[in-house]
Design a protein around this motif. Sequence first.
Motif, PDB file in Angstrom:
ATOM      1  N   LYS A  79       0.840  -1.203   0.000  1.00 16.92           N
ATOM      2  CA  LYS A  79       0.000   0.000   0.000  1.00 16.92           C
ATOM      3  C   LYS A  79       0.875   1.253   0.000  1.00 16.92           C
ATOM      4  O   LYS A  79       0.601   2.208  -0.717  1.00 16.92           O
ATOM      5  CB  LYS A  79      -0.913   0.012   1.221  1.00 16.92           C
ATOM      6  CG  LYS A  79      -1.794   1.236   1.290  1.00 16.92           C
ATOM      7  CD  LYS A  79      -2.680   1.236   2.508  1.00 16.92           C
ATOM      8  CE  LYS A  79      -3.553   2.477   2.521  1.00 16.92           C
ATOM      9  NZ  LYS A  79      -4.439   2.510   3.677  1.00 16.92           N
ATOM     10  N   ALA A  80       1.933   1.219   0.798  1.00 16.81           N
ATOM     11  CA  ALA A  80       2.851   2.359   0.841  1.00 16.81           C
ATOM     12  C   ALA A  80       3.501   2.575  -0.525  1.00 16.81           C
ATOM     13  O   ALA A  80       3.664   3.719  -0.968  1.00 16.81           O
ATOM     14  CB  ALA A  80       3.914   2.128   1.904  1.00 16.81           C
ATOM     15  N   PHE A  81       3.861   1.483  -1.202  1.00 10.32           N
ATOM     16  CA  PHE A  81       4.447   1.575  -2.545  1.00 10.32           C
ATOM     17  C   PHE A  81       3.458   2.234  -3.510  1.00 10.32           C
ATOM     18  O   PHE A  81       3.805   3.148  -4.256  1.00 10.32           O
ATOM     19  CB  PHE A  81       4.819   0.164  -3.026  1.00 10.32           C
ATOM     20  CG  PHE A  81       5.286   0.100  -4.453  1.00 10.32           C
ATOM     21  CD1 PHE A  81       6.545   0.536  -4.814  1.00 10.32           C
ATOM     22  CD2 PHE A  81       4.462  -0.420  -5.442  1.00 10.32           C
ATOM     23  CE1 PHE A  81       6.973   0.479  -6.133  1.00 10.32           C
ATOM     24  CE2 PHE A  81       4.884  -0.494  -6.756  1.00 10.32           C
ATOM     25  CZ  PHE A  81       6.139  -0.040  -7.098  1.00 10.32           C
ATOM     26  N   TYR A  82       2.195   1.783  -3.470  1.00 12.41           N
ATOM     27  CA  TYR A  82       1.144   2.329  -4.332  1.00 12.41           C
ATOM     28  C   TYR A  82       0.923   3.813  -4.046  1.00 12.41           C
ATOM     29  O   TYR A  82       0.891   4.636  -4.966  1.00 12.41           O
ATOM     30  CB  TYR A  82      -0.151   1.540  -4.126  1.00 12.41           C
ATOM     31  CG  TYR A  82      -1.333   2.089  -4.876  1.00 12.41           C
ATOM     32  CD1 TYR A  82      -1.523   1.797  -6.223  1.00 12.41           C
ATOM     33  CD2 TYR A  82      -2.272   2.904  -4.258  1.00 12.41           C
ATOM     34  CE1 TYR A  82      -2.605   2.299  -6.924  1.00 12.41           C
ATOM     35  CE2 TYR A  82      -3.357   3.404  -4.937  1.00 12.41           C
ATOM     36  CZ  TYR A  82      -3.513   3.103  -6.274  1.00 12.41           C
ATOM     37  OH  TYR A  82      -4.583   3.601  -6.967  1.00 12.41           O
ATOM     38  N   GLU A  83       0.789   4.163  -2.775  1.00 18.47           N
ATOM     39  CA  GLU A  83       0.538   5.560  -2.413  1.00 18.47           C
ATOM     40  C   GLU A  83       1.715   6.456  -2.776  1.00 18.47           C
ATOM     41  O   GLU A  83       1.523   7.613  -3.141  1.00 18.47           O
ATOM     42  CB  GLU A  83       0.212   5.661  -0.931  1.00 18.47           C
ATOM     43  CG  GLU A  83      -1.156   5.101  -0.606  1.00 18.47           C
ATOM     44  CD  GLU A  83      -1.484   5.155   0.864  1.00 18.47           C
ATOM     45  OE1 GLU A  83      -0.580   5.420   1.681  1.00 18.47           O
ATOM     46  OE2 GLU A  83      -2.660   4.935   1.191  1.00 18.47           O
ATOM     47  N   ASN A  84       2.922   5.929  -2.684  1.00 20.92           N
ATOM     48  CA  ASN A  84       4.102   6.698  -3.064  1.00 20.92           C
ATOM     49  C   ASN A  84       4.085   7.006  -4.565  1.00 20.92           C
ATOM     50  O   ASN A  84       4.427   8.113  -4.980  1.00 20.92           O
ATOM     51  CB  ASN A  84       5.376   5.938  -2.686  1.00 20.92           C
ATOM     52  CG  ASN A  84       6.619   6.752  -2.914  1.00 20.92           C
ATOM     53  OD1 ASN A  84       6.599   7.967  -2.807  1.00 20.92           O
ATOM     54  ND2 ASN A  84       7.708   6.081  -3.229  1.00 20.92           N
ATOM     55  N   LEU A  85       3.677   6.033  -5.365  1.00 19.17           N
ATOM     56  CA  LEU A  85       3.581   6.277  -6.808  1.00 19.17           C
ATOM     57  C   LEU A  85       2.538   7.344  -7.115  1.00 19.17           C
ATOM     58  O   LEU A  85       2.767   8.224  -7.959  1.00 19.17           O
ATOM     59  CB  LEU A  85       3.233   4.972  -7.538  1.00 19.17           C
ATOM     60  CG  LEU A  85       4.325   3.913  -7.588  1.00 19.17           C
ATOM     61  CD1 LEU A  85       3.780   2.631  -8.209  1.00 19.17           C
ATOM     62  CD2 LEU A  85       5.523   4.394  -8.363  1.00 19.17           C
ATOM     63  N   ILE A  86       1.398   7.286  -6.442  1.00 23.59           N
ATOM     64  CA  ILE A  86       0.339   8.280  -6.647  1.00 23.59           C
ATOM     65  C   ILE A  86       0.834   9.666  -6.233  1.00 23.59           C
ATOM     66  O   ILE A  86       0.611  10.654  -6.932  1.00 23.59           O
ATOM     67  CB  ILE A  86      -0.927   7.898  -5.844  1.00 23.59           C
ATOM     68  CG1 ILE A  86      -1.507   6.571  -6.339  1.00 23.59           C
ATOM     69  CG2 ILE A  86      -1.976   9.001  -5.912  1.00 23.59           C
ATOM     70  CD1 ILE A  86      -2.032   6.578  -7.747  1.00 23.59           C
ATOM     71  N   LYS A 135       1.912   9.661 -10.563  1.00 26.91           N
ATOM     72  CA  LYS A 135       1.502   8.613 -11.502  1.00 26.91           C
ATOM     73  C   LYS A 135      -0.019   8.509 -11.504  1.00 26.91           C
ATOM     74  O   LYS A 135      -0.677   8.752 -10.498  1.00 26.91           O
ATOM     75  CB  LYS A 135       2.090   7.256 -11.106  1.00 26.91           C
ATOM     76  CG  LYS A 135       3.595   7.224 -11.049  1.00 26.91           C
ATOM     77  CD  LYS A 135       4.206   7.422 -12.403  1.00 26.91           C
ATOM     78  CE  LYS A 135       5.719   7.352 -12.322  1.00 26.91           C
ATOM     79  NZ  LYS A 135       6.351   7.780 -13.537  1.00 26.91           N
ATOM     80  N   LYS A 136      -0.578   8.126 -12.646  1.00 21.77           N
ATOM     81  CA  LYS A 136      -2.008   7.899 -12.725  1.00 21.77           C
ATOM     82  C   LYS A 136      -2.347   6.630 -11.945  1.00 21.77           C
ATOM     83  O   LYS A 136      -1.510   5.744 -11.781  1.00 21.77           O
ATOM     84  CB  LYS A 136      -2.449   7.753 -14.177  1.00 21.77           C
ATOM     85  CG  LYS A 136      -2.301   9.025 -14.960  1.00 21.77           C
ATOM     86  CD  LYS A 136      -2.804   8.861 -16.362  1.00 21.77           C
ATOM     87  CE  LYS A 136      -2.635  10.173 -17.122  1.00 21.77           C
ATOM     88  NZ  LYS A 136      -3.103  10.061 -18.495  1.00 21.77           N
ATOM     89  N   LYS A 137      -3.584   6.538 -11.479  1.00 26.27           N
ATOM     90  CA  LYS A 137      -3.976   5.402 -10.643  1.00 26.27           C
ATOM     91  C   LYS A 137      -3.829   4.069 -11.359  1.00 26.27           C
ATOM     92  O   LYS A 137      -3.403   3.080 -10.761  1.00 26.27           O
ATOM     93  CB  LYS A 137      -5.406   5.585 -10.135  1.00 26.27           C
ATOM     94  CG  LYS A 137      -5.511   6.664  -9.093  1.00 26.27           C
ATOM     95  CD  LYS A 137      -6.897   6.765  -8.524  1.00 26.27           C
ATOM     96  CE  LYS A 137      -6.933   7.858  -7.473  1.00 26.27           C
ATOM     97  NZ  LYS A 137      -8.247   7.952  -6.854  1.00 26.27           N
ATOM     98  N   MET A 138      -4.166   4.011 -12.627  1.00 20.88           N
ATOM     99  CA  MET A 138      -4.061   2.746 -13.365  1.00 20.88           C
ATOM    100  C   MET A 138      -2.598   2.358 -13.561  1.00 20.88           C
ATOM    101  O   MET A 138      -2.248   1.176 -13.491  1.00 20.88           O
ATOM    102  CB  MET A 138      -4.773   2.847 -14.719  1.00 20.88           C
ATOM    103  CG  MET A 138      -4.854   1.529 -15.457  1.00 20.88           C
ATOM    104  SD  MET A 138      -5.613   0.193 -14.528  1.00 20.88           S
ATOM    105  CE  MET A 138      -7.326   0.625 -14.673  1.00 20.88           C
ATOM    106  N   VAL A 139      -1.738   3.318 -13.786  1.00 28.95           N
ATOM    107  CA  VAL A 139      -0.304   3.056 -13.927  1.00 28.95           C
ATOM    108  C   VAL A 139       0.255   2.528 -12.610  1.00 28.95           C
ATOM    109  O   VAL A 139       1.017   1.559 -12.578  1.00 28.95           O
ATOM    110  CB  VAL A 139       0.445   4.325 -14.391  1.00 28.95           C
ATOM    111  CG1 VAL A 139       1.944   4.119 -14.359  1.00 28.95           C
ATOM    112  CG2 VAL A 139      -0.010   4.731 -15.782  1.00 28.95           C
TER     113      VAL A 139
END
Length: 51
Positions: free
Chosen positions: A14-21, A25-29
């Motif tokens: 989750k932390a990895f995903y939130e860091n990308l956002i 980055k776009k949500k789908m990416v």
Amino acid sequence: MAAMTARRTDSPLKAFYENLIKRGKKKMVALTALMRKIVIIANAKLKSLQT
């Protein structure tokens, strides 16, 4: 499905995903990057079981 669940739970994924956002980055990416990360982790675990 695993990536969608992983982004909701309190985990390093989750932390990895939130860091990308947060980095723009776009949500789908970001979700696709999370899926790839899960596949890489699963592949590494399978390889370690074979040795």
